[in-house]
Scaffold this motif. Structure first.
Motif, PDB file in Angstrom:
ATOM      1  N   ARG A  27       0.836  -1.193   0.000  1.00 36.95           N
ATOM      2  CA  ARG A  27       0.000   0.000   0.000  1.00 36.95           C
ATOM      3  C   ARG A  27       0.873   1.246   0.000  1.00 36.95           C
ATOM      4  NH1 ARG A  27      -2.626  -2.572   5.043  1.00 36.95           N
ATOM      5  NH2 ARG A  27      -0.494  -2.139   5.547  1.00 36.95           N
ATOM      6  N   GLY A  29       2.726   4.290   1.124  1.00 36.40           N
ATOM      7  CA  GLY A  29       3.302   4.566   2.426  1.00 36.40           C
ATOM      8  C   GLY A  29       3.993   3.364   3.035  1.00 36.40           C
ATOM      9  N   ASP A  30       3.774   2.175   2.501  1.00 35.48           N
ATOM     10  CA  ASP A  30       4.438   0.973   2.986  1.00 35.48           C
ATOM     11  C   ASP A  30       5.690   0.718   2.151  1.00 35.48           C
ATOM     12  OD1 ASP A  30       2.279   0.819   4.623  1.00 35.48           O
ATOM     13  OD2 ASP A  30       1.439  -0.987   3.740  1.00 35.48           O
ATOM     14  N   GLU A  31       6.671   0.098   2.782  1.00 35.43           N
ATOM     15  CA  GLU A  31       7.916  -0.209   2.089  1.00 35.43           C
ATOM     16  C   GLU A  31       8.272  -1.665   2.319  1.00 35.43           C
ATOM     17  OE1 GLU A  31      11.057   2.746   2.826  1.00 35.43           O
ATOM     18  OE2 GLU A  31       9.494   3.922   3.818  1.00 35.43           O
ATOM     19  N   ARG A  50      14.923   2.949  10.252  1.00 32.46           N
ATOM     20  CA  ARG A  50      13.762   3.846  10.365  1.00 32.46           C
ATOM     21  C   ARG A  50      13.419   3.994  11.832  1.00 32.46           C
ATOM     22  NH1 ARG A  50       9.801   5.343   6.526  1.00 32.46           N
ATOM     23  NH2 ARG A  50      11.586   4.948   5.248  1.00 32.46           N
ATOM     24  N   ARG A  65       9.930  -5.038   6.295  1.00 29.82           N
ATOM     25  CA  ARG A  65       8.707  -4.307   5.961  1.00 29.82           C
ATOM     26  C   ARG A  65       8.602  -3.097   6.886  1.00 29.82           C
ATOM     27  NH1 ARG A  65       5.219  -7.386   2.824  1.00 29.82           N
ATOM     28  NH2 ARG A  65       5.592  -9.616   2.925  1.00 29.82           N
ATOM     29  N   VAL A  67       5.606  -0.443   7.663  1.00 30.37           N
ATOM     30  CA  VAL A  67       4.197  -0.155   7.426  1.00 30.37           C
ATOM     31  C   VAL A  67       3.872   1.206   8.028  1.00 30.37           C
ATOM     32  CG1 VAL A  67       1.833  -0.942   7.810  1.00 30.37           C
ATOM     33  CG2 VAL A  67       3.661  -2.613   7.471  1.00 30.37           C
ATOM     34  N   SER A  68       3.411   2.099   7.183  1.00 26.66           N
ATOM     35  CA  SER A  68       3.001   3.450   7.603  1.00 26.66           C
ATOM     36  C   SER A  68       4.059   4.152   8.446  1.00 26.66           C
ATOM     37  CB  SER A  68       1.678   3.377   8.375  1.00 26.66           C
ATOM     38  OG  SER A  68       0.681   2.816   7.569  1.00 26.66           O
ATOM     39  N   GLY A  69       5.315   4.046   8.039  1.00 25.17           N
ATOM     40  CA  GLY A  69       6.382   4.750   8.731  1.00 25.17           C
ATOM     41  C   GLY A  69       6.836   4.126  10.031  1.00 25.17           C
ATOM     42  N   SER A  70       6.380   2.912  10.345  1.00 27.92           N
ATOM     43  CA  SER A  70       6.770   2.251  11.591  1.00 27.92           C
ATOM     44  C   SER A  70       8.218   1.772  11.519  1.00 27.92           C
ATOM     45  CB  SER A  70       5.843   1.072  11.861  1.00 27.92           C
ATOM     46  OG  SER A  70       6.027   0.082  10.867  1.00 27.92           O
TER      47      SER A  70
END
Length: 95
Positions: A27, A29-31, A50, A65, A67-70
């Motif tokens: 999605r 914003g996800d990496e 991160r 992964r 997810v949403s900047g986590s």
């Protein structure tokens, strides 16, 4: 570190970045970063950082992964999963 190892690490990092840029499934914003084996099954490595956390990826198909900047979470993908997620990108790679 020998020049050949440095080039392998850089090549793997480039491929990982290229695959991330072209990925279709995560999605917005996800990496997802995945280490792929190079020619002769050589493995490089990459560090994903991160939010004051990091994951060292130094094995074939090791992943991280975000997810949403986590913080990055470890992920191990099978070759089949990599092909499913990145099939269009892998098909476009030379050689």
């Amino acid at each position: 570190m020998p020049v050949k190892n440095i080039l392998n690490v850089l090549a793997c990092a480039f491929v990982a970045a290229f695959l991330m840029a072209c990925a279709q499934q995560p999605r917005l914003g996800d990496e997802l970063v995945v280490v792929l084996p190079g020619e002769g099954r050589a493995i490089g490595g990459v560090v994903v950082r991160r939010n004051n956390a990091e994951q060292v990826l130094d094995k074939a198909f090791a992943g991280a992964r975000i997810v949403s900047g986590s913080k990055p979470e470890a992920a191990s993908l099978s070759p089949e999963e990599v092909n499913k997620i990145f099939s269009d990108t892998v098909a476009a790679l030379p050689g």
